[in-house]
Design a protein around this motif. Structure first.
Motif, PDB file in Angstrom:
ATOM      1  N   ILE A  53      83.697  75.397 100.914  1.00 36.37           N
ATOM      2  CA  ILE A  53      82.526  75.028 100.109  1.00 36.37           C
ATOM      3  C   ILE A  53      82.363  73.514 100.103  1.00 36.37           C
ATOM      4  O   ILE A  53      81.254  73.003 100.323  1.00 36.37           O
ATOM      5  N   ARG A  54      83.450  72.788  99.868  1.00 32.61           N
ATOM      6  CA  ARG A  54      83.378  71.321  99.863  1.00 32.61           C
ATOM      7  C   ARG A  54      82.920  70.786 101.214  1.00 32.61           C
ATOM      8  O   ARG A  54      82.147  69.829 101.285  1.00 32.61           O
ATOM      9  N   GLN A  55      83.377  71.422 102.288  1.00 33.13           N
ATOM     10  CA  GLN A  55      82.963  70.971 103.617  1.00 33.13           C
ATOM     11  C   GLN A  55      81.456  71.155 103.814  1.00 33.13           C
ATOM     12  O   GLN A  55      80.788  70.276 104.356  1.00 33.13           O
ATOM     13  N   VAL A  56      80.925  72.290 103.396  1.00 31.06           N
ATOM     14  CA  VAL A  56      79.487  72.526 103.541  1.00 31.06           C
ATOM     15  C   VAL A  56      78.710  71.542 102.674  1.00 31.06           C
ATOM     16  O   VAL A  56      77.730  70.936 103.121  1.00 31.06           O
ATOM     17  N   LEU A  57      79.144  71.331 101.432  1.00 31.18           N
ATOM     18  CA  LEU A  57      78.432  70.429 100.535  1.00 31.18           C
ATOM     19  C   LEU A  57      78.491  68.978 101.006  1.00 31.18           C
ATOM     20  O   LEU A  57      77.600  68.189 100.698  1.00 31.18           O
ATOM     21  N   SER A  58      79.506  68.632 101.769  1.00 30.44           N
ATOM     22  CA  SER A  58      79.598  67.265 102.294  1.00 30.44           C
ATOM     23  C   SER A  58      78.949  67.135 103.662  1.00 30.44           C
ATOM     24  O   SER A  58      78.943  66.072 104.262  1.00 30.44           O
ATOM     25  N   GLY A  59      78.409  68.247 104.188  1.00 31.69           N
ATOM     26  CA  GLY A  59      77.737  68.220 105.479  1.00 31.69           C
ATOM     27  C   GLY A  59      78.665  68.383 106.665  1.00 31.69           C
ATOM     28  O   GLY A  59      78.263  68.204 107.811  1.00 31.69           O
ATOM     29  N   GLU A  60      79.907  68.749 106.417  1.00 36.14           N
ATOM     30  CA  GLU A  60      80.897  68.870 107.487  1.00 36.14           C
ATOM     31  C   GLU A  60      81.189  70.317 107.873  1.00 36.14           C
ATOM     32  O   GLU A  60      82.007  70.561 108.741  1.00 36.14           O
ATOM     33  N   GLY A  61      80.549  71.268 107.227  1.00 35.53           N
ATOM     34  CA  GLY A  61      80.796  72.680 107.513  1.00 35.53           C
ATOM     35  C   GLY A  61      79.490  73.447 107.630  1.00 35.53           C
ATOM     36  O   GLY A  61      78.420  72.934 107.311  1.00 35.53           O
ATOM     37  N   SER A  62      79.584  74.677 108.083  1.00 37.11           N
ATOM     38  CA  SER A  62      78.410  75.510 108.297  1.00 37.11           C
ATOM     39  C   SER A  62      78.249  76.525 107.162  1.00 37.11           C
ATOM     40  O   SER A  62      79.160  77.311 106.887  1.00 37.11           O
ATOM     41  N   TYR A  63      77.083  76.509 106.543  1.00 35.02           N
ATOM     42  CA  TYR A  63      76.761  77.476 105.492  1.00 35.02           C
ATOM     43  C   TYR A  63      76.863  78.901 106.032  1.00 35.02           C
ATOM     44  O   TYR A  63      77.359  79.792 105.352  1.00 35.02           O
ATOM     45  N   ASP A  64      76.380  79.105 107.250  1.00 35.26           N
ATOM     46  CA  ASP A  64      76.352  80.448 107.833  1.00 35.26           C
ATOM     47  C   ASP A  64      77.741  81.035 108.046  1.00 35.26           C
ATOM     48  O   ASP A  64      77.882  82.250 108.156  1.00 35.26           O
ATOM     49  N   GLU A  65      78.760  80.206 108.097  1.00 36.45           N
ATOM     50  CA  GLU A  65      80.124  80.696 108.300  1.00 36.45           C
ATOM     51  C   GLU A  65      80.827  81.039 106.988  1.00 36.45           C
ATOM     52  O   GLU A  65      81.944  81.548 106.998  1.00 36.45           O
ATOM     53  N   LEU A  66      80.178  80.790 105.869  1.00 39.09           N
ATOM     54  CA  LEU A  66      80.759  81.104 104.564  1.00 39.09           C
ATOM     55  C   LEU A  66      80.569  82.579 104.239  1.00 39.09           C
ATOM     56  O   LEU A  66      79.633  83.221 104.704  1.00 39.09           O
ATOM     57  N   GLY A  67      81.444  83.089 103.380  1.00 38.22           N
ATOM     58  CA  GLY A  67      81.283  84.436 102.851  1.00 38.22           C
ATOM     59  C   GLY A  67      80.220  84.437 101.760  1.00 38.22           C
ATOM     60  O   GLY A  67      79.725  83.385 101.347  1.00 38.22           O
ATOM     61  N   GLN A  68      79.890  85.612 101.267  1.00 37.31           N
ATOM     62  CA  GLN A  68      78.837  85.738 100.250  1.00 37.31           C
ATOM     63  C   GLN A  68      79.152  84.964  98.983  1.00 37.31           C
ATOM     64  O   GLN A  68      78.267  84.327  98.404  1.00 37.31           O
ATOM     65  N   ARG A  69      80.386  85.009  98.528  1.00 34.28           N
ATOM     66  CA  ARG A  69      80.754  84.296  97.296  1.00 34.28           C
ATOM     67  C   ARG A  69      80.592  82.798  97.474  1.00 34.28           C
ATOM     68  O   ARG A  69      80.051  82.109  96.614  1.00 34.28           O
ATOM     69  N   GLU A  70      81.092  82.285  98.598  1.00 29.48           N
ATOM     70  CA  GLU A  70      81.000  80.855  98.856  1.00 29.48           C
ATOM     71  C   GLU A  70      79.538  80.423  99.013  1.00 29.48           C
ATOM     72  O   GLU A  70      79.144  79.362  98.527  1.00 29.48           O
ATOM     73  N   GLN A  71      78.731  81.238  99.676  1.00 34.99           N
ATOM     74  CA  GLN A  71      77.313  80.904  99.826  1.00 34.99           C
ATOM     75  C   GLN A  71      76.634  80.824  98.459  1.00 34.99           C
ATOM     76  O   GLN A  71      75.801  79.944  98.228  1.00 34.99           O
ATOM     77  N   ALA A  72      76.994  81.726  97.557  1.00 39.77           N
ATOM     78  CA  ALA A  72      76.404  81.705  96.211  1.00 39.77           C
ATOM     79  C   ALA A  72      76.765  80.412  95.482  1.00 39.77           C
ATOM     80  O   ALA A  72      75.913  79.802  94.820  1.00 39.77           O
ATOM     81  N   VAL A  73      78.007  79.964  95.619  1.00 36.87           N
ATOM     82  CA  VAL A  73      78.432  78.714  94.981  1.00 36.87           C
ATOM     83  C   VAL A  73      77.664  77.536  95.585  1.00 36.87           C
ATOM     84  O   VAL A  73      77.182  76.653  94.864  1.00 36.87           O
ATOM     85  N   VAL A  74      77.530  77.523  96.898  1.00 37.92           N
ATOM     86  CA  VAL A  74      76.814  76.436  97.572  1.00 37.92           C
ATOM     87  C   VAL A  74      75.345  76.417  97.150  1.00 37.92           C
ATOM     88  O   VAL A  74      74.791  75.357  96.852  1.00 37.92           O
ATOM     89  N   ARG A  75      74.711  77.582  97.090  1.00 41.09           N
ATOM     90  CA  ARG A  75      73.309  77.626  96.662  1.00 41.09           C
ATOM     91  C   ARG A  75      73.152  77.076  95.246  1.00 41.09           C
ATOM     92  O   ARG A  75      72.204  76.355  94.941  1.00 41.09           O
ATOM     93  N   GLY A  76      74.079  77.402  94.370  1.00 44.25           N
ATOM     94  CA  GLY A  76      74.036  76.865  93.008  1.00 44.25           C
ATOM     95  C   GLY A  76      74.161  75.351  92.996  1.00 44.25           C
ATOM     96  O   GLY A  76      73.433  74.663  92.269  1.00 44.25           O
ATOM     97  N   ALA A  77      75.068  74.822  93.792  1.00 45.20           N
ATOM     98  CA  ALA A  77      75.242  73.370  93.874  1.00 45.20           C
ATOM     99  C   ALA A  77      73.994  72.708  94.443  1.00 45.20           C
ATOM    100  O   ALA A  77      73.553  71.660  93.962  1.00 45.20           O
ATOM    101  N   TRP A  78      73.408  73.320  95.479  1.00 47.20           N
ATOM    102  CA  TRP A  78      72.179  72.767  96.060  1.00 47.20           C
ATOM    103  C   TRP A  78      71.050  72.764  95.040  1.00 47.20           C
ATOM    104  O   TRP A  78      70.292  71.799  94.949  1.00 47.20           O
ATOM    105  N   THR A  79      70.931  73.836  94.274  1.00 48.28           N
ATOM    106  CA  THR A  79      69.882  73.911  93.256  1.00 48.28           C
ATOM    107  C   THR A  79      70.033  72.787  92.244  1.00 48.28           C
ATOM    108  O   THR A  79      69.051  72.138  91.865  1.00 48.28           O
ATOM    109  N   GLU A  80      71.262  72.514  91.820  1.00 51.67           N
ATOM    110  CA  GLU A  80      71.514  71.426  90.865  1.00 51.67           C
ATOM    111  C   GLU A  80      71.158  70.080  91.478  1.00 51.67           C
ATOM    112  O   GLU A  80      70.541  69.237  90.826  1.00 51.67           O
TER     113      GLU A  80
END
Length: 118
Positions: A53-80
């Motif tokens: 999750i931290r890697q995706v939020l910092s631009g170093e990882g791929s959202y598409d490679e995350l599981g459903q739970r991790e994607q939900a956390v990332v979407r919440g962070a993006w919304t904020e």
């Protein structure tokens, strides 16, 4: 009950907590504490890959490679992040400072035209 120092919260968080508190028969502080406990448990959960999750939020990882739970956390962070950035925008001030004309809608949907100084 031990008292804690006051904490400032963004208005949208407080408003959301107030709405949820009414539905769940809690006070606003109880609702915020409830959400904080859920967040703490989520962060401690071995079922959620926080490193990914931290890697995706910092631009170093791929959202598409995350599981459903991790994607939900990332979407919440993006919304904020989006809400925070939008609240700091003031296009009217930017246009006025540059002397450009601009238009906007008022609360009733009427178009207001602001002439530039050029």
């Amino acid at each position: 009950m031990r008292t804690t120092p006051p904490t400032r919260l963004p208005a949208d968080i407080y408003d959301s907590a107030a709405a949820a508190a009414r539905q769940d028969s809690r006070t606003v502080p109880q609702q915020i504490a409830h959400w904080a406990r859920i967040g703490r448990e989520l962060e401690m959960s071995p079922q959620v890959n926080h490193r990914a999750i931290r890697q995706v939020l910092s631009g170093e990882g791929s959202y598409d490679e995350l599981g459903q739970r991790e994607q939900a956390v990332v979407r919440g962070a993006w919304t904020e992040r989006i809400a925070e950035r939008r609240s700091s925008l003031n296009y009217g001030a930017t246009f006025r400072a540059s002397g450009q004309a601009y238009s906007e809608a008022d609360e009733d949907g009427n178009v207001i035209i602001h002439p530039g100084s050029e």
